[in-house]
Design a protein around this motif. Structure first.
Motif, PDB file in Angstrom:
ATOM      1  N   SER A  92     -25.576   4.956  32.673  1.00 26.84           N
ATOM      2  CA  SER A  92     -26.263   3.672  32.758  1.00 26.84           C
ATOM      3  C   SER A  92     -27.480   3.807  33.652  1.00 26.84           C
ATOM      4  CB  SER A  92     -25.324   2.591  33.312  1.00 26.84           C
ATOM      5  OG  SER A  92     -26.017   1.367  33.508  1.00 26.84           O
ATOM      6  N   ASP A  93     -28.339   2.784  33.656  1.00 25.33           N
ATOM      7  CA  ASP A  93     -29.460   2.789  34.597  1.00 25.33           C
ATOM      8  C   ASP A  93     -29.044   2.221  35.949  1.00 25.33           C
ATOM      9  OD1 ASP A  93     -29.192   0.182  33.728  1.00 25.33           O
ATOM     10  OD2 ASP A  93     -31.344  -0.204  33.602  1.00 25.33           O
ATOM     11  N   HIS A  94     -27.801   1.801  36.078  1.00 25.15           N
ATOM     12  CA  HIS A  94     -27.196   1.438  37.361  1.00 25.15           C
ATOM     13  C   HIS A  94     -26.169   2.493  37.721  1.00 25.15           C
ATOM     14  CE1 HIS A  94     -28.347  -2.966  37.887  1.00 25.15           C
ATOM     15  NE2 HIS A  94     -28.861  -2.644  36.722  1.00 25.15           N
ATOM     16  N   LEU A  95     -25.911   2.633  39.004  1.00 26.15           N
ATOM     17  CA  LEU A  95     -24.807   3.450  39.480  1.00 26.15           C
ATOM     18  C   LEU A  95     -23.604   2.553  39.730  1.00 26.15           C
ATOM     19  CD1 LEU A  95     -26.701   5.630  42.118  1.00 26.15           C
ATOM     20  CD2 LEU A  95     -25.899   6.388  39.869  1.00 26.15           C
ATOM     21  N   ALA A  96     -22.444   3.026  39.337  1.00 24.70           N
ATOM     22  CA  ALA A  96     -21.228   2.285  39.681  1.00 24.70           C
ATOM     23  C   ALA A  96     -21.083   2.242  41.194  1.00 24.70           C
ATOM     24  CB  ALA A  96     -20.011   2.956  39.060  1.00 24.70           C
ATOM     25  N   ILE A  97     -20.666   1.098  41.719  1.00 22.64           N
ATOM     26  CA  ILE A  97     -20.281   1.021  43.126  1.00 22.64           C
ATOM     27  C   ILE A  97     -18.772   0.785  43.160  1.00 22.64           C
ATOM     28  CG2 ILE A  97     -22.523   0.287  43.964  1.00 22.64           C
ATOM     29  CD1 ILE A  97     -21.469  -2.591  44.061  1.00 22.64           C
ATOM     30  N   GLU A 136     -25.933  -1.146  53.386  1.00 20.33           N
ATOM     31  CA  GLU A 136     -25.926  -1.233  51.927  1.00 20.33           C
ATOM     32  C   GLU A 136     -26.541   0.029  51.332  1.00 20.33           C
ATOM     33  OE1 GLU A 136     -24.365  -3.334  50.292  1.00 20.33           O
ATOM     34  OE2 GLU A 136     -24.116  -5.058  51.629  1.00 20.33           O
ATOM     35  N   PRO A 137     -26.200   0.353  50.084  1.00 18.35           N
ATOM     36  CA  PRO A 137     -26.830   1.515  49.438  1.00 18.35           C
ATOM     37  C   PRO A 137     -28.342   1.360  49.375  1.00 18.35           C
ATOM     38  CG  PRO A 137     -24.907   0.771  48.186  1.00 18.35           C
ATOM     39  CD  PRO A 137     -25.161  -0.267  49.234  1.00 18.35           C
ATOM     40  N   LEU A 138     -29.039   2.479  49.455  1.00 13.65           N
ATOM     41  CA  LEU A 138     -30.490   2.456  49.288  1.00 13.65           C
ATOM     42  C   LEU A 138     -30.876   2.174  47.844  1.00 13.65           C
ATOM     43  CD1 LEU A 138     -31.523   5.494  51.513  1.00 13.65           C
ATOM     44  CD2 LEU A 138     -32.040   3.081  51.943  1.00 13.65           C
ATOM     45  N   ALA A 139     -30.041   2.588  46.910  1.00 12.06           N
ATOM     46  CA  ALA A 139     -30.352   2.344  45.495  1.00 12.06           C
ATOM     47  C   ALA A 139     -29.073   2.294  44.678  1.00 12.06           C
ATOM     48  CB  ALA A 139     -31.276   3.427  44.946  1.00 12.06           C
ATOM     49  N   THR A 140     -28.936   1.253  43.875  1.00 15.04           N
ATOM     50  CA  THR A 140     -27.839   1.168  42.898  1.00 15.04           C
ATOM     51  C   THR A 140     -28.366   1.157  41.480  1.00 15.04           C
ATOM     52  OG1 THR A 140     -27.792  -1.263  42.888  1.00 15.04           O
ATOM     53  CG2 THR A 140     -26.413  -0.136  44.524  1.00 15.04           C
ATOM     54  N   THR A 141     -29.693   1.139  41.313  1.00 16.81           N
ATOM     55  CA  THR A 141     -30.283   1.183  39.978  1.00 16.81           C
ATOM     56  C   THR A 141     -31.592   1.934  40.041  1.00 16.81           C
ATOM     57  OG1 THR A 141     -31.043  -0.144  38.073  1.00 16.81           O
ATOM     58  CG2 THR A 141     -31.460  -1.039  40.256  1.00 16.81           C
ATOM     59  N   CYS A 142     -31.944   2.602  38.939  1.00 16.69           N
ATOM     60  CA  CYS A 142     -33.134   3.443  38.926  1.00 16.69           C
ATOM     61  C   CYS A 142     -33.655   3.573  37.503  1.00 16.69           C
ATOM     62  CB  CYS A 142     -32.785   4.822  39.491  1.00 16.69           C
ATOM     63  SG  CYS A 142     -34.136   6.009  39.471  1.00 16.69           S
ATOM     64  N   HIS A 143     -34.835   3.010  37.256  1.00 12.85           N
ATOM     65  CA  HIS A 143     -35.534   3.249  35.993  1.00 12.85           C
ATOM     66  C   HIS A 143     -37.020   3.342  36.292  1.00 12.85           C
ATOM     67  CE1 HIS A 143     -36.521  -1.020  36.068  1.00 12.85           C
ATOM     68  NE2 HIS A 143     -35.238  -1.335  36.076  1.00 12.85           N
ATOM     69  N   SER A 144     -37.863   3.336  35.280  1.00  7.41           N
ATOM     70  CA  SER A 144     -39.275   3.655  35.489  1.00  7.41           C
ATOM     71  C   SER A 144     -40.023   2.626  36.309  1.00  7.41           C
ATOM     72  CB  SER A 144     -39.972   3.827  34.133  1.00  7.41           C
ATOM     73  OG  SER A 144     -40.010   2.589  33.435  1.00  7.41           O
TER      74      SER A 144
END
Length: 439
Positions: free
Chosen positions: A425-430, A375-383
Motif C-alpha cells: 500500500s502507499d501507507h504503512l501498517a501501524i 509519533e512516526p515520522l511517516a506512515t504514508t509515502c507517495h509522489s
C-alpha cells in the motif's frame, strides 16, 4: 507547523508537512507544487546533453528497491513492567490504498511500476504482512475489494464486518478480529452524510475476549487466579475526509466518532476504547491536539489549516500549498461551519469525554522513525507527500506494551514512493500490542 495562534500542547517535530493524499478530482495539476520525493543533488543532475538512459534509471530503481526491501520493521517494547498484564491483543491499523482510488489518481504513482499497483499482487502482500505481526484485531481503511480480503483473511482465522462509503465512492472501512480469540457483540456504523459531514464512514465494534478457547494465548491465567468477567472493549475505525479546506467537516467527523465511542463504552459498562484509522491530519495539527487534549477552541484556528496544511519552504524556495491561507485572513467560522464542527453546541469549543493516549507516543522510539512527540515520522509515502496521518489511540484501561516501528524516512525516499516490491500500500501498517490493566 502552526497558524492562527495555535500552540500545541506537545512538543512538535520540525519537519515540513503538506497534503497527505489527493482524493478530490477538483484539485488541478497546477496545485502540484511540492518537491518530488527523490530529487538528485544539483551537482549530480544531468546537463542538457547528459540525460540518464532508461536502463540506468531502471538499474537505480531496482537497486533502491533491494535496499529498502532488505529493511525489516522492528517491534519496540515499552520499558514499563508488564508482567501483571495477562490479557493482551495486537491491533493493526492499515490504509490499504483503494484500487479505484489508485487508478483515479495515477499522478501520485507515476514512478511506481505497474505490477506494484496490481491488486491481485497487493492483496497477498498485505495479508502475509498482517500474518507476520500476529495481529488479532484489524482496522482497515480504503477497502474496496472486501470480498477478496474476507476470503483471504478467513483462511487466516479472521472474521470481519465492512461499511462502504456513501455516495459514489466504492471504498470503505473494515474491522476484522481473530475468531478464536474474540466475538462480536455489537457493530455500529456511522454514515457522516446523515449529519451533513460528507460521505465518509466510521465503525464501532464491541468485542469480547473468548475465554473458552483452550488454545488462546491472550489469557495466560494461573490456576490460582479467580475467574472474572470477560474482557470487552470498543474498537473504533475511521477514515477522515481528505479535503484540507474543510477542517470543519474533518473536526466534526472526529468529534462524532469519539462521542459515539464514549457513549458505547458507557452502555457496555465503561469498557476500554481503542480508536484507529487515517485521520488525514498531521501530528502537529489542531485536530491531533483535540484528540489528545479533549478540548479545542475553534476560534483560535482557521478551518483551512486545522489539519496541518500551511505555507511551507523547501530548499530556500517558497511554495504555497494549494489550500494555504495567508496570514491576513482571519479565523472566522460561519454558523454552519461551527455547527458541523461542534455538533450545534452554543460554545465555540469542541470537546469529547474520552481520555485518550497515543500508543506510539507511549512507547519510546528512535530519531530515525519518530518525531519529538513520539509519533512516526511517516506512515504514508507517495509522489506528493511523505508524512504521518495514521494513528492508534487508547483509553487508560489499555497499556501499550510494544509498537511496530515504521520505516526510516531515508529508506522510504529510496523507494520513490509506495507501494513497492515489498509493501502493498502507499501507507504503512501501524500496530501495537495493548494489555488490559488488571482490575
Amino acid at each position: 507547523m502552526t497558524s492562527g495562534g495555535y500552540k500545541p500542547v506537545n512538543t512538535v517535530r520540525h519537519t515540513t508537512t503538506t497534503v497527505s493524499k489527493r482524493k478530490r478530482s477538483s484539485i488541478s495539476d497546477s496545485s502540484n507544487i511540492h518537491e518530488p520525493l527523490h530529487r538528485p543533488h544539483s551537482s549530480l543532475a544531468p546537463g542538457p546533453n547528459r540525460k540518464p538512459s532508461k536502463s540506468s534509471r531502471r538499474r537505480r530503481r531496482i537497486r533502491n528497491e533491494r535496499i529498502s526491501s532488505s529493511v525489516e520493521r522492528q517491534w519496540v517494547f515499552s520499558p514499563s513492567d508488564s508482567r501483571n498484564l495477562k490479557d493482551k491483543l495486537v491491533l493493526v491499523s492499515y490504509n490499504l490504498l483503494g484500487v479505484d482510488n489508485a487508478s483515479n489518481h495515477m499522478d501520485l504513482y507515476y514512478n511506481i511500476p505497474s505490477q506494484h499497483l496490481d491488486w491481485n499482487r497487493r492483496k497477498h502482500l498485505i495479508c502475509k504482512e498482517i500474518s507476520r505481526y500476529n495481529a488479532t484485531i484489524l482496522c482497515l481503511q480504503e477497502v474496496d475489494r472486501f470480498d477478496d480480503l474476507d476470503s483471504l483473511l478467513k483462511n487466516r482465522g479472521f472474521q470481519g464486518v465492512h461499511k462502504r462509503r456513501t455516495g459514489e465512492a466504492s471504498d470503505g472501512c473494515s474491522v476484522f478480529w481473530k475468531e478464536k480469540l474474540f466475538k462480536l457483540l455489537h457493530h455500529q456504523e456511522i454514515e457522516f452524510n446523515r449529519f451533513g459531514l460528507r460521505n465518509n464512514v466510521a465503525q464501532l465494534c464491541v468485542l469480547e475476549m473468548n475465554c473458552e478457547d483452550p488454545e488462546s494465548k491472550l489469557r495466560e491465567q494461573s490456576s490460582e487466579q479467580t475467574s472474572t468477567s470477560p474482557r470487552r472493549l470498543v474498537v473504533g475505525n475511521i477514515h477522515v475526509l481528505f479535503n484540507p479546506k474543510r477542517g470543519d467537516i474533518k473536526l466534526g467527523q472526529v468529534r462524532l466518532l469519539l462521542e459515539r465511542a464514549y457513549k458505547l463504552s458507557q452502555e457496555w459498562g465503561n469498557i476500554p476504547v481503542a480508536i484507529a484509522g487515517d485521520l488525514n491530519s498531521t501530528p502537529e495539527s489542531a485536530i491531533y491536539d483535540f484528540v489528545a487534549s479533549a478540548d479545542l477552541d475553534t476560534q483560535l484556528h482557521d478551518r483551512r489549516q486545522i489539519s496541518g496544511q500551511c505555507e511551507i519552504e523547501t530548499n530556500q524556495r517558497s511554495f504555497r500549498n494549494h489550500y494555504a491561507v495567508s496570514a491576513s485572513q482571519t479565523n472566522e467560522w460561519s454558523q454552519e461551519e461551527l455547527q458541523l464542527a461542534t455538533g450545534g453546541q452554543t460554545s465555540t469549543h469542541v470537546r469529547h469525554q474520552l481520555k485518550l493516549n497515543s500508543a506510539y507516543a507511549g512507547v519510546p522510539g528512535t530519531h530515525r522513525t519518530r518525531d519529538q512527540c513520539g509519533e512516526p515520522l511517516a506512515t504514508t509515502c507517495h509522489s506528493k507527500f511523505q508524512g504521518t496521518v495514521d494513528y492508534i489511540w487508547h483509553t487508560k484501561e489499555l497499556v501499550p506494551l510494544k509498537v511496530l516501528e515504521t520505516l526510516p524516512t531515508d529508506v522510504l525516499r529510496r523507494t520513490r514512493g509506495l507501494p513497492s516490491e515489498k509493501w502493498g500500500s502507499d501507507h504503512l501498517a501501524i500496530a501495537c500490542e495493548l494489555g488490559f490493566v488488571s482490575e
